[in-house]
Write a protein that holds these residues in place. Sequence first.
Motif, PDB file in Angstrom:
ATOM      1  N   VAL A  20       0.829  -1.208   0.000  1.00 32.04           N
ATOM      2  CA  VAL A  20       0.000   0.000   0.000  1.00 32.04           C
ATOM      3  C   VAL A  20       0.863   1.257   0.000  1.00 32.04           C
ATOM      4  CG1 VAL A  20      -1.651   1.342   1.370  1.00 32.04           C
ATOM      5  CG2 VAL A  20      -2.002  -1.110   1.035  1.00 32.04           C
ATOM      6  N   PHE A  21       1.796   1.351   0.936  1.00 37.76           N
ATOM      7  CA  PHE A  21       2.631   2.548   1.006  1.00 37.76           C
ATOM      8  C   PHE A  21       3.605   2.621  -0.164  1.00 37.76           C
ATOM      9  CE2 PHE A  21       1.122   2.649   5.378  1.00 37.76           C
ATOM     10  CZ  PHE A  21       0.771   3.996   5.471  1.00 37.76           C
ATOM     11  N   GLY A  22       4.064   1.482  -0.644  1.00 31.64           N
ATOM     12  CA  GLY A  22       4.918   1.478  -1.825  1.00 31.64           C
ATOM     13  C   GLY A  22       4.201   2.073  -3.018  1.00 31.64           C
ATOM     14  N   PHE A  58      12.187   4.169  -3.183  1.00 33.57           N
ATOM     15  CA  PHE A  58      11.784   3.412  -1.995  1.00 33.57           C
ATOM     16  C   PHE A  58      10.422   2.758  -2.209  1.00 33.57           C
ATOM     17  CE2 PHE A  58       9.840   3.281   2.287  1.00 33.57           C
ATOM     18  CZ  PHE A  58      10.805   2.564   2.967  1.00 33.57           C
ATOM     19  N   GLY A  59       9.483   3.506  -2.787  1.00 31.25           N
ATOM     20  CA  GLY A  59       8.145   2.983  -3.048  1.00 31.25           C
ATOM     21  C   GLY A  59       8.161   1.784  -3.974  1.00 31.25           C
ATOM     22  N   ARG A  60       8.990   1.860  -5.016  1.00 32.84           N
ATOM     23  CA  ARG A  60       9.105   0.728  -5.936  1.00 32.84           C
ATOM     24  C   ARG A  60       9.633  -0.516  -5.225  1.00 32.84           C
ATOM     25  NH1 ARG A  60      12.729   2.602 -10.156  1.00 32.84           N
ATOM     26  NH2 ARG A  60      11.828   4.590  -9.678  1.00 32.84           N
ATOM     27  N   LEU A  61      10.664  -0.338  -4.405  1.00 31.56           N
ATOM     28  CA  LEU A  61      11.203  -1.478  -3.653  1.00 31.56           C
ATOM     29  C   LEU A  61      10.150  -2.089  -2.749  1.00 31.56           C
ATOM     30  CD1 LEU A  61      14.747  -0.248  -2.557  1.00 31.56           C
ATOM     31  CD2 LEU A  61      14.209  -1.947  -4.301  1.00 31.56           C
ATOM     32  N   MET A  68       6.199  -9.929  -3.143  1.00 34.37           N
ATOM     33  CA  MET A  68       6.977 -11.163  -3.022  1.00 34.37           C
ATOM     34  C   MET A  68       6.782 -11.805  -1.642  1.00 34.37           C
ATOM     35  SD  MET A  68      10.401  -9.874  -5.054  1.00 34.37           S
ATOM     36  CE  MET A  68      11.471 -10.998  -4.246  1.00 34.37           C
ATOM     37  N   LEU A  69       6.616 -10.975  -0.615  1.00 35.38           N
ATOM     38  CA  LEU A  69       6.458 -11.494   0.745  1.00 35.38           C
ATOM     39  C   LEU A  69       5.088 -12.104   1.016  1.00 35.38           C
ATOM     40  CD1 LEU A  69       8.258  -8.774   2.888  1.00 35.38           C
ATOM     41  CD2 LEU A  69       8.948 -11.155   2.592  1.00 35.38           C
ATOM     42  N   VAL A  70       4.058 -11.648   0.333  1.00 40.95           N
ATOM     43  CA  VAL A  70       2.698 -12.157   0.600  1.00 40.95           C
ATOM     44  C   VAL A  70       2.615 -13.671   0.391  1.00 40.95           C
ATOM     45  CG1 VAL A  70       0.300 -12.129  -0.190  1.00 40.95           C
ATOM     46  CG2 VAL A  70       1.468  -9.989   0.299  1.00 40.95           C
ATOM     47  N   ILE A 107      15.621   0.864   3.082  1.00 40.71           N
ATOM     48  CA  ILE A 107      16.196   2.137   3.498  1.00 40.71           C
ATOM     49  C   ILE A 107      17.665   2.199   3.100  1.00 40.71           C
ATOM     50  CG2 ILE A 107      16.793   3.589   5.491  1.00 40.71           C
ATOM     51  CD1 ILE A 107      14.286   2.363   6.887  1.00 40.71           C
ATOM     52  N   VAL A 108      18.393   1.124   3.377  1.00 40.81           N
ATOM     53  CA  VAL A 108      19.820   1.070   3.039  1.00 40.81           C
ATOM     54  C   VAL A 108      20.013   1.245   1.535  1.00 40.81           C
ATOM     55  CG1 VAL A 108      21.890  -0.399   3.058  1.00 40.81           C
ATOM     56  CG2 VAL A 108      20.351  -0.376   5.035  1.00 40.81           C
ATOM     57  N   LEU A 109      19.236   0.527   0.744  1.00 42.70           N
ATOM     58  CA  LEU A 109      19.370   0.619  -0.712  1.00 42.70           C
ATOM     59  C   LEU A 109      18.981   1.991  -1.244  1.00 42.70           C
ATOM     60  CD1 LEU A 109      18.032  -2.876  -1.789  1.00 42.70           C
ATOM     61  CD2 LEU A 109      20.397  -2.115  -1.611  1.00 42.70           C
ATOM     62  N   THR A 110      17.947   2.584  -0.672  1.00 41.58           N
ATOM     63  CA  THR A 110      17.511   3.911  -1.108  1.00 41.58           C
ATOM     64  C   THR A 110      18.571   4.959  -0.777  1.00 41.58           C
ATOM     65  OG1 THR A 110      15.201   3.288  -0.801  1.00 41.58           O
ATOM     66  CG2 THR A 110      15.682   5.646  -0.929  1.00 41.58           C
ATOM     67  N   GLU A 111      19.134   4.885   0.408  1.00 44.12           N
ATOM     68  CA  GLU A 111      20.179   5.846   0.780  1.00 44.12           C
ATOM     69  C   GLU A 111      21.413   5.695  -0.107  1.00 44.12           C
ATOM     70  OE1 GLU A 111      20.036   8.467   3.121  1.00 44.12           O
ATOM     71  OE2 GLU A 111      17.939   7.904   2.801  1.00 44.12           O
TER      72      GLU A 111
END
Length: 127
Positions: A20-22, A58-61, A68-70, A107-111
């Motif tokens: 949802v937030f993504g 970040f939203g795309r990730l 994938m997690l569902v 977060i790590v990947l976005t930064e």
Amino acid sequence: MGFWIFMFVMDLMIPVSMIVFGRIFTKRAPGEINGVYGYRTSMSMKNKETWKFAHRYFGRLWYVWGWMLVPVSAIVMFFVIGKDQDAVGTVGGVLCFLQMIPMLGAIVLTERELRKKFDRNGNRRVK
């Protein structure tokens, strides 16, 4: 069975929230840089361009990883259907903890991506 249903729903909350937030962050980043809502880090809040870039990335990730997690979460929980509460609680708790890895890893990947695209002042790097 009631506890299993409860844990099943709880373990789907993280991936569904990520989806949802993504989707929201990808399509419509919060309009103004603020300290209350959105992807808020010192780098993302440098200027409007870093703000929008960070939300889109970040939203795309989150959106992709949430989807994938569902099924993974559902499959894992189906392995403990009908088991005792201790087994269901342990598996559900471990699953929830493991879901936090991609949730926070984004977060790590976005930064890292922000630092590749922008200098420390928020100016876009020249290629």
